[in-house]
Write an enzyme that holds these catalytic residues in place. Structure first.
Site, PDB file in Angstrom:
ATOM      1  N   THR A  23       0.867  -1.180   0.000  1.00 14.16           N
ATOM      2  CA  THR A  23       0.000   0.000   0.000  1.00 14.16           C
ATOM      3  C   THR A  23       0.899   1.224   0.000  1.00 14.16           C
ATOM      4  O   THR A  23       1.808   1.327   0.813  1.00 14.16           O
ATOM      5  CB  THR A  23      -0.908   0.005   1.248  1.00 14.16           C
ATOM      6  OG1 THR A  23      -1.819  -1.081   1.143  1.00 14.16           O
ATOM      7  CG2 THR A  23      -1.724   1.278   1.334  1.00 14.16           C
TER       8      THR A  23
ATOM      9  N   CYS B 286      -4.845   6.795   7.210  1.00 16.40           N
ATOM     10  CA  CYS B 286      -5.367   5.429   7.087  1.00 16.40           C
ATOM     11  C   CYS B 286      -4.421   4.421   7.736  1.00 16.40           C
ATOM     12  O   CYS B 286      -3.293   4.737   8.069  1.00 16.40           O
ATOM     13  CB  CYS B 286      -5.553   5.067   5.618  1.00 16.40           C
ATOM     14  SG  CYS B 286      -6.809   6.036   4.781  1.00 16.40           S
TER      15      CYS B 286
ATOM     16  N   HIS C 262      -6.759  -1.810   3.861  1.00 21.76           N
ATOM     17  CA  HIS C 262      -6.416  -0.380   3.940  1.00 21.76           C
ATOM     18  C   HIS C 262      -7.623   0.333   4.561  1.00 21.76           C
ATOM     19  O   HIS C 262      -8.586   0.664   3.875  1.00 21.76           O
ATOM     20  CB  HIS C 262      -6.134   0.102   2.504  1.00 21.76           C
ATOM     21  CG  HIS C 262      -5.738   1.544   2.383  1.00 21.76           C
ATOM     22  ND1 HIS C 262      -4.995   1.996   1.327  1.00 21.76           N
ATOM     23  CD2 HIS C 262      -5.982   2.620   3.146  1.00 21.76           C
ATOM     24  CE1 HIS C 262      -4.796   3.306   1.463  1.00 21.76           C
ATOM     25  NE2 HIS C 262      -5.395   3.706   2.548  1.00 21.76           N
TER      26      HIS C 262
END
Lengths: 163, 208
Positions: free
Chosen positions: A23, A29, A46
Site C-alpha cells: 500500500t 489510514c 487499507h
C-alpha cells in the site's frame, strides 16, 4: 517472487503464500496485515475510518476498522487459515497536518481514532498484534512479504524499517 | 442517497465559478508577493470516488509540500495549496531575502517551512476573501499547517473527510503558474468543502 498486489483505499486482499502485498502513501489510514504464521496465508486491508456506525451505508467492509477486521478474518478462514496461528501487524494513522489548538478536531485526529479502533477490534477478535508503527505526522508506504512475514515501512525523509 | 446524484450541471458550474473567483484573487495576491506574473488555469470541479482521491492528482509516492487552512462557521471548508517538494524550495527562495545555501539542512528547512506557510496563507487567505465577498459570510481562518510528504498520504486525509458521509469527494482544483523564473513553477489550489457545506454555498448563490 510473486508480482506485488496493490491494496487500494478501503480494499481488502487475501492471498496464499507466496505473495507481496503493498500500500502506497498511507496518511491517516491504517495498513493492517493479518497472517497465518505456519501456512503463511496473509491478508491486507487499507482502513480509512474507525467506525461504520457513523456512516449511512457500508459499500466496502475494508473502509471501517470495525467491519474490516471481522471480514478479513472470515476471508482468511476461507483460505484455511487457523485462528491460533494468526498474528497481526499494522502501520499508519498519522496526523498529516498539525492544527494549532485543533488537535481534538475529529477529522484531523482521524489517524489516532483509526489506531485505537483497529487495536480494539484485534483485541476483541483475540488476534495478537505482534508489532506496529503508528501515529506521528509522516505518511508511510508499506509492504508485506509472506516469505519473511516482515512488514516493511517506508517514510519520506527517515527511510525504511522492518517491523 | 448518493452524494453524486444531488449535483447537476448548474451546481457544478456555480462551484467552478467560486473556484475561479477565489483562485483569481489568490493569483493576484501571489503575484504581488512575488512581484512576478502569475497565470491560472481554468478551475476543474469534479466529484471523485473517495477510493481514487489518493491517486487522482499524480503518483501516491510523489513528494509534495502542502499548506492547509480551514475556515469554520457559516461555511466550513478546507483549502490546500500544494506544490512539488523541489518547486517549493524555488518558490520560497523567491521571498527569502538572503542566501541560505550555506546554512545546515535543519535551519534551511525551518526557514523554508515558515516561508511556504506564509505563501500558502496569502494564497488561501485571498481565496477565502473572495469567497467572503461574494457570499457576505465572515470566514475566519485557522493558521496555516504545513506538511511535506507523499501526495497519497495527504490526499488520504481528504478521502477520509468525505468517507464519513459518502463515496465521493467534491474537489475544485486550479493550477497557478508563476512566470519570470528560470524553471517552470506551478502550484495547485484545491478547495475541499466540508461534507454538507456545499449545499449552504449553493443555496447562498441562489442555485439550490
Amino acid at each position: 517472487m510473486a508480482q506485488p498486489i496493490h491494496v487500494g483505499m478501503a480494499d481488502l486482499v487475501v492471498s496464499r503464500h507466496p505473495a507481496t502485498l503493498i500500500t502506497l502513501g498511507l496518511g491517516s489510514c491504517i495498513g493492517l496485515v493479518i497472517f497465518d504464521q505456519v501456512s503463511k496465508t496473509a491478508g491486507m486491508v487499507h482502513i480509512m475510518l474507525p467506525d461504520s456506525r457513523e456512516a449511512h451505508n457500508i459499500p466496502k467492509p475494508g473502509k471501517f476498522a470495525d467491519t474490516a477486521v471481522p471480514f478479513l478474518l472470515d476471508e482468511l478462514y476461507k483460505l484455511g487459515a487457523i485462528k491460533a496461528q494468526l498474528r497481526a501487524k499494522m502501520a499508519g494513522g498519522a496526523q498529516m497536518f498539525a492544527m494549532p489548538g485543533k488537535s481534538d478536531n475529529a477529522i484531523f485526529a482521524v489517524g489516532n481514532r483509526n489506531i485505537e479502533a483497529t487495536t480494539k477490534m484485534l483485541s476483541v477478535a483475540g488476534i495478537r498484534l505482534m508489532s506496529s508503527d503508528t501515529g506521528g505526522s509522516k505518511g508511510r508506504s508499506v509492504e508485506f512479504s509472506t516469505e519473511t512475514l516482515k512488514f516493511t515501512v517506508k517514510t519520506l525523509g527517515t527511510g525504511t524499517k522492518e517491523i | 442517497m448518493d452524494y453524486n446524484a444531488k449535483f447537476t450541471n448548474i451546481h457544478m458550474d456555480a462551484i467552478r465559478e467560486v473556484g475561479n473567483i477565489g483562485t483569481g484573487n489568490a493569483a493576484t495576491a501571489l503575484s504581488r508577493l512575488l512581484e512576478r506574473v502569475v497565470n491560472m488555469d481554468v478551475p476543474v470541479a469534479e466529484m471523485v470516488p473517495i477510493y481514487d482521491v489518493a491517486t487522482h492528482y499524480g503518483s501516491p509516492e510523489m513528494s509534495v509540500c502542502a499548506v492547509l487552512v480551514r475556515t469554520e462557521g457559516e461555511f466550513s471548508c478546507s483549502l490546500i495549496f500544494m506544490i512539488d517538494e523541489e518547486k517549493a524550495a524555488i518558490m520560497t527562495d523567491l521571498i527569502i531575502p538572503m542566501d541560505i545555501s550555506g546554512m545546515d539542512e535543519a535551519a534551511r528547512m525551518q526557514i523554508r517551512d515558515s516561508a511556504i506557510a506564509e505563501q500558502g496563507n496569502i494564497i488561501l487567505g485571498a481565496f477565502l476573501n473572495a469567497l467572503s465577498k461574494i457570499t457576505g459570510w465572515t470566514l475566519p481562518t485557522t493558521t496555516p499547517a504545513v506538511a511535506r510528504d507523499m501526495l497519497g498520504s495527504i490526499m488520504d486525509l481528504v478521502a477520509s473527510m468525505f468517507g464519513v458521509i459518502g463515496e465521493s469527494a467534491m474537489l475544485v482544483k486550479t493550477s497557478l503558474h508563476i512566470k519570470d523564473v528560470d524553471e517552470e513553477l506551478a502550484g495547485t489550489v484545491i478547495m475541499i468543502p466540508d461534507p454538507g457545506s456545499l449545499e449552504c454555498l449553493l443555496a447562498k448563490l441562489g442555485v439550490l
